[in-house]
Scaffold this motif. Sequence first.
Motif, PDB file in Angstrom:
ATOM      1  N   VAL A 159       0.849  -1.273   0.059  1.00 44.83           N
ATOM      2  CA  VAL A 159       0.037   0.068  -0.097  1.00 44.83           C
ATOM      3  C   VAL A 159       0.872   1.276   0.039  1.00 44.83           C
ATOM      4  O   VAL A 159       1.862   1.411   0.658  1.00 44.83           O
ATOM      5  CB  VAL A 159      -1.141   0.176   1.352  1.00 44.83           C
ATOM      6  CG1 VAL A 159      -1.651   1.434   1.263  1.00 44.83           C
ATOM      7  CG2 VAL A 159      -2.098  -1.241   1.220  1.00 44.83           C
ATOM      8  N   ARG A 160       0.683   2.369  -0.986  1.00 39.53           N
ATOM      9  CA  ARG A 160       1.218   3.258  -0.966  1.00 39.53           C
ATOM     10  C   ARG A 160       0.382   4.589  -0.795  1.00 39.53           C
ATOM     11  O   ARG A 160      -0.620   4.694  -1.332  1.00 39.53           O
ATOM     12  CB  ARG A 160       2.103   3.615  -2.306  1.00 39.53           C
ATOM     13  CG  ARG A 160       2.902   4.826  -2.305  1.00 39.53           C
ATOM     14  CD  ARG A 160       3.528   4.889  -3.898  1.00 39.53           C
ATOM     15  NE  ARG A 160       4.331   3.588  -4.265  1.00 39.53           N
ATOM     16  CZ  ARG A 160       5.486   3.552  -4.026  1.00 39.53           C
ATOM     17  NH1 ARG A 160       6.186   4.237  -3.326  1.00 39.53           N
ATOM     18  NH2 ARG A 160       6.306   2.502  -4.335  1.00 39.53           N
ATOM     19  N   ASP A 161       0.740   5.632   0.270  1.00 40.64           N
ATOM     20  CA  ASP A 161       0.052   6.865   0.550  1.00 40.64           C
ATOM     21  C   ASP A 161       0.414   7.908  -0.723  1.00 40.64           C
ATOM     22  O   ASP A 161       1.338   7.577  -1.327  1.00 40.64           O
ATOM     23  CB  ASP A 161       0.121   7.254   1.719  1.00 40.64           C
ATOM     24  CG  ASP A 161       1.643   7.830   2.131  1.00 40.64           C
ATOM     25  OD1 ASP A 161       2.309   8.299   1.273  1.00 40.64           O
ATOM     26  OD2 ASP A 161       2.007   7.759   3.425  1.00 40.64           O
ATOM     27  N   ASN A 162      -0.494   9.014  -0.636  1.00 43.39           N
ATOM     28  CA  ASN A 162      -0.110   9.942  -1.576  1.00 43.39           C
ATOM     29  C   ASN A 162       0.912  10.892  -1.304  1.00 43.39           C
ATOM     30  O   ASN A 162       1.270  11.645  -1.978  1.00 43.39           O
ATOM     31  CB  ASN A 162      -1.327  10.799  -1.590  1.00 43.39           C
ATOM     32  CG  ASN A 162      -1.807  11.425  -0.225  1.00 43.39           C
ATOM     33  OD1 ASN A 162      -1.547  10.791   0.666  1.00 43.39           O
ATOM     34  ND2 ASN A 162      -2.388  12.634  -0.148  1.00 43.39           N
ATOM     35  N   ARG A 163       1.917  10.540  -0.432  1.00 43.94           N
ATOM     36  CA  ARG A 163       3.149  11.225  -0.002  1.00 43.94           C
ATOM     37  C   ARG A 163       4.149  10.456  -0.435  1.00 43.94           C
ATOM     38  O   ARG A 163       5.377  10.816  -0.059  1.00 43.94           O
ATOM     39  CB  ARG A 163       3.251  11.567   1.274  1.00 43.94           C
ATOM     40  CG  ARG A 163       2.235  12.552   1.886  1.00 43.94           C
ATOM     41  CD  ARG A 163       2.434  12.910   3.336  1.00 43.94           C
ATOM     42  NE  ARG A 163       1.298  13.669   3.676  1.00 43.94           N
ATOM     43  CZ  ARG A 163       1.044  14.240   5.096  1.00 43.94           C
ATOM     44  NH1 ARG A 163       1.646  13.764   5.980  1.00 43.94           N
ATOM     45  NH2 ARG A 163       0.150  14.864   5.309  1.00 43.94           N
ATOM     46  N   GLY A 164       3.897   9.129  -1.081  1.00 48.42           N
ATOM     47  CA  GLY A 164       5.086   8.348  -1.574  1.00 48.42           C
ATOM     48  C   GLY A 164       5.359   7.369  -0.671  1.00 48.42           C
ATOM     49  O   GLY A 164       6.521   6.283  -0.901  1.00 48.42           O
ATOM     50  N   ASN A 165       5.005   7.092   0.606  1.00 54.98           N
ATOM     51  CA  ASN A 165       5.299   6.244   1.633  1.00 54.98           C
ATOM     52  C   ASN A 165       4.912   4.624   1.263  1.00 54.98           C
ATOM     53  O   ASN A 165       3.549   4.679   0.853  1.00 54.98           O
ATOM     54  CB  ASN A 165       4.787   6.659   2.930  1.00 54.98           C
ATOM     55  CG  ASN A 165       5.379   7.676   3.601  1.00 54.98           C
ATOM     56  OD1 ASN A 165       6.554   8.024   3.553  1.00 54.98           O
ATOM     57  ND2 ASN A 165       4.565   8.897   3.924  1.00 54.98           N
ATOM     58  N   VAL A 224      -5.456  10.335   8.832  1.00 55.12           N
ATOM     59  CA  VAL A 224      -6.753  10.961   8.152  1.00 55.12           C
ATOM     60  C   VAL A 224      -6.258  12.067   7.041  1.00 55.12           C
ATOM     61  O   VAL A 224      -5.327  12.713   7.341  1.00 55.12           O
ATOM     62  CB  VAL A 224      -7.416  11.891   9.283  1.00 55.12           C
ATOM     63  CG1 VAL A 224      -8.647  12.833   8.776  1.00 55.12           C
ATOM     64  CG2 VAL A 224      -8.179  10.774  10.246  1.00 55.12           C
ATOM     65  N   GLY A 225      -6.700  11.940   6.134  1.00 48.84           N
ATOM     66  CA  GLY A 225      -6.684  12.867   4.988  1.00 48.84           C
ATOM     67  C   GLY A 225      -5.552  12.295   3.944  1.00 48.84           C
ATOM     68  O   GLY A 225      -5.639  12.730   2.778  1.00 48.84           O
ATOM     69  N   LYS A 226      -4.944  11.181   4.162  1.00 45.90           N
ATOM     70  CA  LYS A 226      -4.185  10.547   3.141  1.00 45.90           C
ATOM     71  C   LYS A 226      -5.137   9.709   2.273  1.00 45.90           C
ATOM     72  O   LYS A 226      -5.892   9.070   2.725  1.00 45.90           O
ATOM     73  CB  LYS A 226      -3.218   9.749   3.956  1.00 45.90           C
ATOM     74  CG  LYS A 226      -1.984  10.363   4.431  1.00 45.90           C
ATOM     75  CD  LYS A 226      -0.849   9.776   4.994  1.00 45.90           C
ATOM     76  CE  LYS A 226       0.422  10.461   5.444  1.00 45.90           C
ATOM     77  NZ  LYS A 226       1.494   9.426   5.804  1.00 45.90           N
ATOM     78  N   THR A 227      -4.578   9.807   1.193  1.00 49.67           N
ATOM     79  CA  THR A 227      -5.166   8.282   0.188  1.00 49.67           C
ATOM     80  C   THR A 227      -4.203   7.520  -0.084  1.00 49.67           C
ATOM     81  O   THR A 227      -3.113   7.593  -0.252  1.00 49.67           O
ATOM     82  CB  THR A 227      -5.228   9.191  -1.239  1.00 49.67           C
ATOM     83  OG1 THR A 227      -6.247  10.380  -1.093  1.00 49.67           O
ATOM     84  CG2 THR A 227      -5.669   8.239  -2.357  1.00 49.67           C
ATOM     85  N   THR A 241      -9.463   7.254   0.334  1.00 45.19           N
ATOM     86  CA  THR A 241      -8.901   8.182   1.156  1.00 45.19           C
ATOM     87  C   THR A 241      -9.697   8.080   2.410  1.00 45.19           C
ATOM     88  O   THR A 241     -10.789   7.692   2.806  1.00 45.19           O
ATOM     89  CB  THR A 241      -9.450   9.614   0.597  1.00 45.19           C
ATOM     90  OG1 THR A 241      -8.694   9.502  -0.652  1.00 45.19           O
ATOM     91  CG2 THR A 241      -8.898  10.848   1.407  1.00 45.19           C
ATOM     92  N   MET A 242      -8.713   8.587   3.527  1.00 44.38           N
ATOM     93  CA  MET A 242      -9.271   8.410   5.077  1.00 44.38           C
ATOM     94  C   MET A 242      -9.720   9.563   5.390  1.00 44.38           C
ATOM     95  O   MET A 242      -9.353  10.707   5.426  1.00 44.38           O
ATOM     96  CB  MET A 242      -8.127   8.039   6.017  1.00 44.38           C
ATOM     97  CG  MET A 242      -8.694   7.660   7.314  1.00 44.38           C
ATOM     98  SD  MET A 242      -7.275   7.262   8.679  1.00 44.38           S
ATOM     99  CE  MET A 242      -7.027   5.683   7.871  1.00 44.38           C
ATOM    100  N   ASN A 243     -10.960   9.574   5.828  1.00 48.55           N
ATOM    101  CA  ASN A 243     -12.160  10.711   6.206  1.00 48.55           C
ATOM    102  C   ASN A 243     -11.800  10.890   7.660  1.00 48.55           C
ATOM    103  O   ASN A 243     -11.420  10.191   8.534  1.00 48.55           O
ATOM    104  CB  ASN A 243     -13.456  10.566   5.819  1.00 48.55           C
ATOM    105  CG  ASN A 243     -13.851  10.556   4.415  1.00 48.55           C
ATOM    106  OD1 ASN A 243     -13.103  11.041   3.652  1.00 48.55           O
ATOM    107  ND2 ASN A 243     -14.786   9.688   4.249  1.00 48.55           N
TER     108      ASN A 243
END
Length: 280
Positions: free
Chosen positions: A73-79, A102-105, A122-124
């Motif tokens: 799984v990769r988040d929208n910050r590249g992690n 919260v806020g990350k996709t 995306t986590m609300n």
Amino acid sequence: MKNLSILLISAFVILLSSCTKVVDLKLNEPESKVAVDGLISNRAGESFIKLAYTKGYLSSDEPETIIDAQVSVRDNRGNLILFTASGNDGLYLPPTDFVGEVGKTYTLDVQYEGGSLSAESTMNDTVSGNNVNVIKADVTDPYLDAGYHLLATIKKYQEEDNYYKAEIFINGVKQMTTASDIIAFDDLMFEAGEELEARLYTWAETLEDDEKPQMGDVVTLQLISISEETYKYLIALSETPMQGGLFGKTPANVPSNIEGGLGWFQASSYNISGEVVVQE
């Protein structure tokens, strides 16, 4: 003449019997697909990905799990978070200290023999409830059915429409174990800042004692913020008769956000909204 009629009827019956033909219908088995049940949680130790092949409706075999896939799984910050297989039940887990934010996709990637899968969620923001209570109504109550009722107050925290899932525990044991037990709801009819007075669950008086709360039991309400797409998926899942759940016989008419397969991947924030001790 009477004997002749009897002979004619007998001959007709024999003729019909001799024309009987057994037809063996050959039903085509549906193509097996990979089913995914995936969660990214804002609490450590609760995120997981589960993989298995679907089975045909007429099959009595247990679903075949997938234990040798490459799952990340990769988040929208590249992690990048790697999930590793845990046992032989198709379950994949991240590092023990992983916590969704919260806020990350989050984007799921699965590579398995014969194909690949992907999904995004995306986590609300976290939602909470207040005034959690369990009340008992008897047959004389003009508004409630006889039994125990779980009530809570939920405040709409933003202008946008919000979607929720509720999970209920009695003495730490989760009560929702089948698709028909799913509790999902929205706040479309309310304005930001308004409060929803929600009756979330009912245990009928006719249930056996071990199927409903007893005096002194601790009932815990956990609220989960979900997306509109996840809400629609849960509603469809709760309304669709299924044999063996998502990993059993092939589900019909249930939406999916999995590219290349079936099932659902979601990023959700959890919050324990309250605990209450059941009183008579």
